[in-house]
Design a protein around this motif. Sequence first.
Motif, PDB file in Angstrom:
ATOM      1  N   ALA A  74       0.553  -1.129   0.055  1.00  0.00           N
ATOM      2  CA  ALA A  74       0.036   0.093  -0.118  1.00  0.00           C
ATOM      3  C   ALA A  74       0.807   1.051   0.104  1.00  0.00           C
ATOM      4  CB  ALA A  74      -0.937  -0.101   1.333  1.00  0.00           C
ATOM      5  N   GLY A  75       1.981   1.226  -0.725  1.00  0.00           N
ATOM      6  CA  GLY A  75       2.894   2.283  -0.705  1.00  0.00           C
ATOM      7  C   GLY A  75       2.833   3.281  -2.040  1.00  0.00           C
ATOM      8  N   GLY A  76       3.804   3.529  -2.778  1.00  0.00           N
ATOM      9  CA  GLY A  76       4.034   4.315  -3.959  1.00  0.00           C
ATOM     10  C   GLY A  76       3.369   3.393  -5.105  1.00  0.00           C
ATOM     11  N   LEU A  77       3.439   2.254  -5.515  1.00  0.00           N
ATOM     12  CA  LEU A  77       2.947   1.700  -6.450  1.00  0.00           C
ATOM     13  C   LEU A  77       1.364   1.278  -6.234  1.00  0.00           C
ATOM     14  CD1 LEU A  77       5.707  -0.504  -8.277  1.00  0.00           C
ATOM     15  CD2 LEU A  77       4.693   1.727  -8.892  1.00  0.00           C
ATOM     16  N   GLY A  78       1.345   0.658  -5.043  1.00  0.00           N
ATOM     17  CA  GLY A  78       0.034   0.269  -4.464  1.00  0.00           C
ATOM     18  C   GLY A  78      -0.965   1.551  -4.261  1.00  0.00           C
ATOM     19  N   ALA A  79      -0.714   2.750  -4.083  1.00  0.00           N
ATOM     20  CA  ALA A  79      -1.468   3.722  -3.755  1.00  0.00           C
ATOM     21  C   ALA A  79      -2.436   4.026  -5.070  1.00  0.00           C
ATOM     22  CB  ALA A  79      -0.681   4.848  -3.261  1.00  0.00           C
ATOM     23  N   PRO A  80      -1.827   4.177  -6.069  1.00  0.00           N
ATOM     24  CA  PRO A  80      -2.747   4.537  -7.377  1.00  0.00           C
ATOM     25  C   PRO A  80      -3.461   3.215  -7.835  1.00  0.00           C
ATOM     26  CG  PRO A  80      -0.462   4.307  -7.921  1.00  0.00           C
ATOM     27  CD  PRO A  80      -0.419   4.521  -6.652  1.00  0.00           C
ATOM     28  N   VAL A  81      -2.815   2.168  -7.540  1.00  0.00           N
ATOM     29  CA  VAL A  81      -3.554   0.774  -7.951  1.00  0.00           C
ATOM     30  C   VAL A  81      -4.753   0.615  -7.237  1.00  0.00           C
ATOM     31  CG1 VAL A  81      -3.392  -1.635  -7.893  1.00  0.00           C
ATOM     32  CG2 VAL A  81      -1.335  -0.296  -8.823  1.00  0.00           C
ATOM     33  N   LEU A  82      -4.681   0.697  -5.880  1.00  0.00           N
ATOM     34  CA  LEU A  82      -6.004   0.494  -5.047  1.00  0.00           C
ATOM     35  C   LEU A  82      -7.088   1.614  -5.233  1.00  0.00           C
ATOM     36  CD1 LEU A  82      -3.986  -0.068  -1.578  1.00  0.00           C
ATOM     37  CD2 LEU A  82      -5.365  -1.532  -2.937  1.00  0.00           C
ATOM     38  N   GLN A  83      -6.530   3.048  -5.430  1.00  0.00           N
ATOM     39  CA  GLN A  83      -7.395   3.947  -5.802  1.00  0.00           C
ATOM     40  C   GLN A  83      -8.258   3.823  -7.349  1.00  0.00           C
ATOM     41  OE1 GLN A  83      -4.424   7.089  -5.496  1.00  0.00           O
ATOM     42  NE2 GLN A  83      -5.499   7.999  -3.922  1.00  0.00           N
ATOM     43  N   TYR A  84      -7.646   3.654  -8.144  1.00  0.00           N
ATOM     44  CA  TYR A  84      -8.380   3.397  -9.172  1.00  0.00           C
ATOM     45  C   TYR A  84      -8.951   1.887  -9.561  1.00  0.00           C
ATOM     46  CZ  TYR A  84      -6.711   7.596 -11.787  1.00  0.00           C
ATOM     47  OH  TYR A  84      -6.586   8.729 -12.115  1.00  0.00           O
ATOM     48  N   LEU A  85      -8.492   0.839  -8.758  1.00  0.00           N
ATOM     49  CA  LEU A  85      -9.288  -0.480  -8.862  1.00  0.00           C
ATOM     50  C   LEU A  85     -10.606  -0.217  -8.025  1.00  0.00           C
ATOM     51  CD1 LEU A  85      -6.756  -3.303  -8.492  1.00  0.00           C
ATOM     52  CD2 LEU A  85      -7.853  -2.173 -10.578  1.00  0.00           C
TER      53      LEU A  85
END
Length: 266
Positions: A52-63
Amino acid sequence: MTGDKTRLDKIAGRDALAPDEIERYRRHIVLSEIGGAGQQRLKNASVLVIGAGGLGAPVLQYLAAAGVGHIGIVDDDTVSLSNLQRQVIHATGAVGRRKIESAAAAIAAINPHVRVTTFERRFTPDTAPQLLAGVDLLVDGSDNFETRYAAADAAEAARVPLVTGAVGRFDGSLTVLKPWEADDDGRRNPGYRDLFPEAPPPGVVPSCAEVGIVGALTGVIGTLMAMETIKLITSAGEPLVGRLLLYDGLAARFDVMRYRRRKEGR
């Protein structure tokens, strides 16, 4: 939101899209490549996100915004002030809070239709079988090779598609792995070890804490990872299987490198 569980239960046979969901996802539904059927597949999907860090943040938001029905988050870290420059799912008030809790709260604010399961642990060969139970797709946003190899090996063994990405300073990359399937020529798709046979020795690849990283870069790569995930779930377009997408932020250039399985019998 549900707490730390031993498995991410797959959601099957969910109810049809409610009227407010149809309105929420209208811009998806009018797309011929997604439509109502694709949006229903998004709602029925279970996706596990490592980090839930740099890459996970936008992944989680857009999913979450896209309407993925069940999202699992694997992370054992807490939010620090230095994270906020790039880990945009966390607010200043979340400093000191567990990342899984902060991210789950942000997802709930984005889309109340999304169910979140949190796992305060690392993704390892030992934890992988339980974490991948019932999962439709795995997204690896980790920042270390140990986790990347564990995710790739476990996803291949479980026949779960994997979207994996990495970043460094001003550049990044991502690919999609489905090594149990064959390409149009009948050759088995490559796996992660066909692309990166061995992890570099410790200390060869410096961390972002040592050399720095521009915050927006994680948004570029993480958003592309979310895009590949949505494509896989809805069967829209051509996923990055056998292709490594490379991004050079300083030159504003994208390149694609094709790669194949090194040994057909592997």
